[in-house]
Design a protein around this motif. Structure first.
Motif, short mmCIF file in Angstrom:
data_model
loop_
_atom_site.label_atom_id
_atom_site.label_comp_id
_atom_site.label_asym_id
_atom_site.label_seq_id
_atom_site.Cartn_x
_atom_site.Cartn_y
_atom_site.Cartn_z
N THR A 18 0.83 -1.20 0.00
CA THR A 18 0.00 0.00 0.00
C THR A 18 0.86 1.25 0.00
O THR A 18 2.02 1.22 0.41
CB THR A 18 -0.88 0.05 1.26
OG1 THR A 18 -0.03 -0.18 2.38
CG2 THR A 18 -1.98 -0.96 1.22
N ARG A 20 0.64 5.47 1.01
CA ARG A 20 -0.11 6.56 1.65
C ARG A 20 0.18 7.81 0.83
O ARG A 20 1.34 8.13 0.56
CB ARG A 20 0.38 6.71 3.09
CG ARG A 20 -0.50 7.56 3.94
CD ARG A 20 -0.44 7.11 5.38
NE ARG A 20 -1.26 5.93 5.61
CZ ARG A 20 -1.30 5.29 6.78
NH1 ARG A 20 -0.57 5.70 7.79
NH2 ARG A 20 -2.08 4.24 6.93
N ASP A 32 -4.96 6.12 1.54
CA ASP A 32 -4.25 4.86 1.26
C ASP A 32 -4.73 4.25 -0.06
O ASP A 32 -5.93 4.22 -0.33
CB ASP A 32 -4.47 3.86 2.39
CG ASP A 32 -3.74 4.29 3.65
OD1 ASP A 32 -2.85 5.17 3.53
OD2 ASP A 32 -4.05 3.78 4.73
N TYR A 33 -3.77 3.77 -0.82
CA TYR A 33 -4.06 3.10 -2.08
C TYR A 33 -3.22 1.84 -2.18
O TYR A 33 -2.14 1.75 -1.57
CB TYR A 33 -3.76 4.02 -3.27
CG TYR A 33 -4.81 5.09 -3.46
CD1 TYR A 33 -5.85 4.90 -4.35
CD2 TYR A 33 -4.75 6.27 -2.72
CE1 TYR A 33 -6.84 5.87 -4.50
CE2 TYR A 33 -5.73 7.25 -2.87
CZ TYR A 33 -6.77 7.03 -3.76
OH TYR A 33 -7.75 7.98 -3.91
N GLN A 34 -3.70 0.95 -3.02
CA GLN A 34 -2.96 -0.27 -3.24
C GLN A 34 -1.95 -0.05 -4.36
O GLN A 34 -2.24 0.67 -5.32
CB GLN A 34 -3.98 -1.34 -3.63
CG GLN A 34 -3.44 -2.72 -3.78
CD GLN A 34 -4.41 -3.54 -4.58
OE1 GLN A 34 -5.64 -3.43 -4.41
NE2 GLN A 34 -3.89 -4.34 -5.47
N PRO A 67 -2.77 -1.18 5.77
CA PRO A 67 -4.02 -0.52 5.41
C PRO A 67 -5.05 -0.72 6.51
O PRO A 67 -4.97 -1.68 7.27
CB PRO A 67 -4.43 -1.25 4.13
CG PRO A 67 -3.77 -2.57 4.21
CD PRO A 67 -2.54 -2.42 5.03
N LEU A 73 -8.83 -1.35 -0.75
CA LEU A 73 -8.22 -0.14 -1.30
C LEU A 73 -8.28 -0.15 -2.81
O LEU A 73 -8.14 -1.19 -3.45
CB LEU A 73 -6.76 -0.05 -0.86
CG LEU A 73 -6.53 0.09 0.64
CD1 LEU A 73 -5.03 0.16 0.92
CD2 LEU A 73 -7.21 1.35 1.16
#
Ligand code: ADP
Ligand code: ZN
Ligand code: ZN
Length: 738
Positions: A18, A20, A32-34, A67, A73
């Motif tokens: 992940t 941020r 937050d993203y993958q 996460p 995400l």
């Protein structure tokens, strides 16, 4: 398949990778993203992410974070470039500043990107190849009209033209390519003058220092010796610029970058010229008048690590240097280093932290150091380097007070002042008259009914600008046409009261009809190039009178100015702002410092109604540090900065009640952190552009404790639902406290 387990969301129990991410929004939170399998990300990198129904450009703050549980995400869409737009040191600097100034991280990080990159554009300069004619139109078939016309057009531009100009003239890229195939034109990557090596200015050896300058130069630590901060106290005209040049020559290797911060570059084109003289094309500039593409070009140069010496205003301290070896902050006391809105950082203080992060020296130079820096020098944090001799044969100016209490004045000027100007001009020299207000007069008043014209949107009076027959508010953008008679009672006893630069200019023009009178203020220098033409006139050395505001106090070197008249020094003597006396002394000494910088000695006349005021009487000794000692003693006695850390919470709303109420509820919370809180009180100008402003002043002996408390308080305020129209902001190390 050999994908690393962390990057494989399919493996049970192991969270997917992940990132941020910070967005360019005034939000105190990150997202937050993958990270998709094929992407490798690091902090400082620009990424495209889905956000709501759109996509947005974000900056990676961290990777590999855990996460939040139970949330699926969304993946990052792509990276704009495979390298971090903000290199590690710049990124750390900005993260520190976001925390120190309590400003949302996303906005801080994005401030350091040029506008094009904030908007998600590619990090590359626009390709605009340069075309030159290489054959004659007659070589083309008779029916190739457009190609012939294009080639003829190019022949009219012997050094060629950029593709953009050719397209703008009505031709097309495909016509150019056809001519290229026929070898009738040639293509260069850029304009020939900039690729020609002989065109670039040569680098000269350094300047020759005087003995006193050499002594000072020897005390500045080398660029290789790690972090150090030196406060260079050099009186006006002592040749600080010469010293900076010498130092940079001495310390900057061929692959190093240097940063020189200056208050306002547009006002002192001479300074840039002096640097160019010694460093040629290594000098690049950064200031508010650059357009977006110039910003991108310069930003990329810095980011690529080209060995530039960058001269820039406040925000230059946030540029992505990778080989920074030294920082100089000229006129370090100048209040323009502090940003007044949004991300309210001090360019000078961020520069000190940057030098620390970067383990390189920083030089803070001034003839009138800020009490903050001077205090740091006295307490041993900074090294104090003194340069108390003027360069060349110049002598410090003699300052005297002119009590105007019972003297008749003409446009604010007393007889003795006018006579002094007369003598100065007839000796073939130049005079400078300092007025602290632009416009014609600070207020219009009716002598029958006492009415004064006020701004309908602010708690201030309108300034009368006679040149364009307008009444303007200097605190918002309100303006209205000036009237001949009182708008309330129609009496024609409606008159300007007090002095502005325009009025003084008029009086001087009437008194000295054969001498050019040149006005220098924000109004007269608005047009591009106007400051250059003003400087040109002054630099002829011919007799003239300069009339102007603080603008005239800033770093100019006018060798033939031998007289400075300060029309009224009393403005800052009785202000409620605790910084006012410091600023008054700095301005007066800086403006005085314009006198007698050449061969002839200088004289300063300060008109005042308070000639017995201790500040003004010590001013005449001209010893800034003695005055600074007195001011510091007062600050210590009153427990004010720099002896304590200060921050201000401001509330702004459509009513004063709302603003005060917010701060009222904040106050007890502030106290639970052991922080002292004063107020809340309406601001000095309580209503500005129809916003009612109040403030709560926070003071604490311990800066860390204050910072910690502010962090919690801001978080809490952020989560609070506020009444409509109410906004709050935080100002750490405020410059203006009124
Ligand atoms: P400051 O920035 O300290 O006010 P400047 O650097 O503008 O001073 O220098 C003031 C003047 O003195 C300039 O005209 C500069 O060219 C001249 N000057 C500085 N150093 C020397 C020197 N070593 N020899 C001769 N002239 C000098
Ligand atoms: Zn009236
Ligand atoms: Zn206004």
């Amino acid at each position: 398949m050999t994908a690393s387990p962390q990057r494989n969301p399919g493996l049970a129990g192991i969270p997917p990778a992940t990132a941020r991410i910070a967005l360019n929004r005034p939000l105190r939170r990150l997202f937050d993203y993958q990270i998709p399998n094929n992407l490798k990300l690091e902090p400082g990198q620009r990424v495209r992410i889905p956000f709501g129904r759109q996509s947005a450009t974000g900056l990676v703050v961290d990777t590999g974070v855990t996460p939040p549980e139970g949330i699926r995400l969304k993946p990052v869409q792509s990276a704009h470039e495979p390298w971090p737009a903000l290199p590690q040191e710049t990124f750390r600097l900005l993260s520190w500043a976001a925390d120190y100034y309590q400003h949302p991280l996303g906005e801080c990080l994005f401030t350091a990107l040029p506008p094009a990159l904030r908007r998600g554009r590619p990090a590359a300069e626009k390709q605009d190849p340069w075309w030159q004619a290489n054959g004659v139109p007659e070589a083309l078939p008779a029916n190739a009209h457009r190609q012939k016309s294009l080639l003829t057009w190019l022949h009219k531009h012997p050094s060629g033209a950029p593709a953009s100009a050719i397209v703008a003239a009505g031709y097309t890229q495909s016509q150019l390519r056809t001519l290229l195939q026929k070898e009738l034109v040639t293509q260069l990557n850029e304009a020939p003058s900039t690729v020609e090596p002989t065109e670039s200015a040569p680098e000269l050896p350094g300047p020759n220092l005087s003995a006193a300058q050499q002594v000072a130069a020897d005390q500045i630590p080398s660029a290789e010796s790690g972090f150090s901060a030196s406060l260079l106290y050099g009186i006006t005209g002592s040749g600080k610029t010469e010293l900076y040049l010498h130092y940079l020559k001495r310390e900057l290797g061929p692959s190093s970058q240097g940063l020189v911060l200056v208050p306002e570059i547009n006002l002192t084109p001479q300074t840039v010229a002096r640097f160019r003289h010694y460093f040629g094309d290594r000098i690049v500039v950064w200031h508010s008048a650059l357009n977006d593409s110039q910003r991108l070009t310069t930003w990329l140069k810095v980011r690529r690590g080209e060995p530039v010496i960058l001269i820039g205003t406040r925000s230059a301290v946030l540029l992505p240097f990778t080989h920074l070896k030294t920082i100089i902050v000229d006129e370090e006391h100048d209040s323009s280093y502090k940003q007044g809105e949004g991300f309210r950082y001090s360019g000078r203080d961020v520069a000190v932290y940057r030098a620390h992060l970067n383990q390189c020296p920083i030089i803070l130079g001034s003839a009138t150091p800020s009490l903050e820096s001077y205090h740091n020098a006295l307490s041993g944090k900074y090294r104090l380097i003194r340069l108390e001799e003027r360069a060349g044969n110049a002598q410090p100016p003699a300052i005297s007070l002119l009590d105007i209490r019972s003297r008749p004045l003409e446009g604010g000027l007393s007889r003795p002042a006018l006579q002094a100007i007369e003598r100065c001009l007839s000796a073939g020299q130049q005079a400078l008259v300092f007025v602290n207000r632009r416009g014609f007069a600070p207020v219009m008043m009716c002598f029958d009914c006492g009415h004064m014209v006020e701004c309908p949107r602010c708690d201030t009076r309108l300034t009368y600008h006679r040149r364009d027959r307008a009444m303007r508010c200097h605190h918002c953008d309100y303006q209205t046409a000036a009237t001949e008679t009182c708008p309330k009672c129609q009496s024609d006893a409606f008159k300007p009261v007090g002095q502005g630069t325009e009025r003084t200019e008029d009086i001087l023009t009437a008194q000295f009809p054969d001498t050019p009178v040149v006005r220098v203020d924000r109004d007269s220098t608005q047009r591009k190039g106007s400051i250059q033409s003003i400087l040109k006139q002054v630099n002829t050395g011919k007799p003239c009178i300069l009339v102007g505001t603080q603008m005239l106090a800033k770093g100019h070197d006018f060798p033939n100015v031998t007289l400075v008249v300060v029309v009224n020094a009393d403005g800052g003597l009785f202000s409620v702002d605790f910084r006012a006396p410091e600023q008054l002394i700095q301005t007066l000494l800086q403006v005085s410092g314009r006198a007698g910088r050449g061969e002839k000695s200088g004289k300063v006349l300060v008109q005042t109604c308070h000639s017995d005021h201790p500040i003004l009487s010590s001013l005449c000794d001209g010893h800034y540090l003695t005055l600074a000692d007195q001011l510091l003693a007062e600050r210590e006695e009153n427990q004010l900065p720099p002896f304590r850390a200060m921050a201000i919470f401001r509330g702004e709303a459509d009513t004063m009640e709302k603003s005060l109420q917010l701060l009222d509820t904040l106050k007890p919370k502030v106290r639970t952190y052991g922080i002292e809180a004063w107020g809340p009180l309406p601001a000095l100008i309580a209503r500005r552009a129809d916003r009612h402003r109040a403030q709560l002043v926070l003071c604490c002996d311990n800066r860390k404790q204050l910072n910690h408390a502010l962090g919690h308080l801001c978080q809490e305020l952020d989560q609070q639902k506020l009444p409509a129209g109410l906004r709050w902001m935080i100002d750490v190390d405020p410059q203006e406290t009124g």
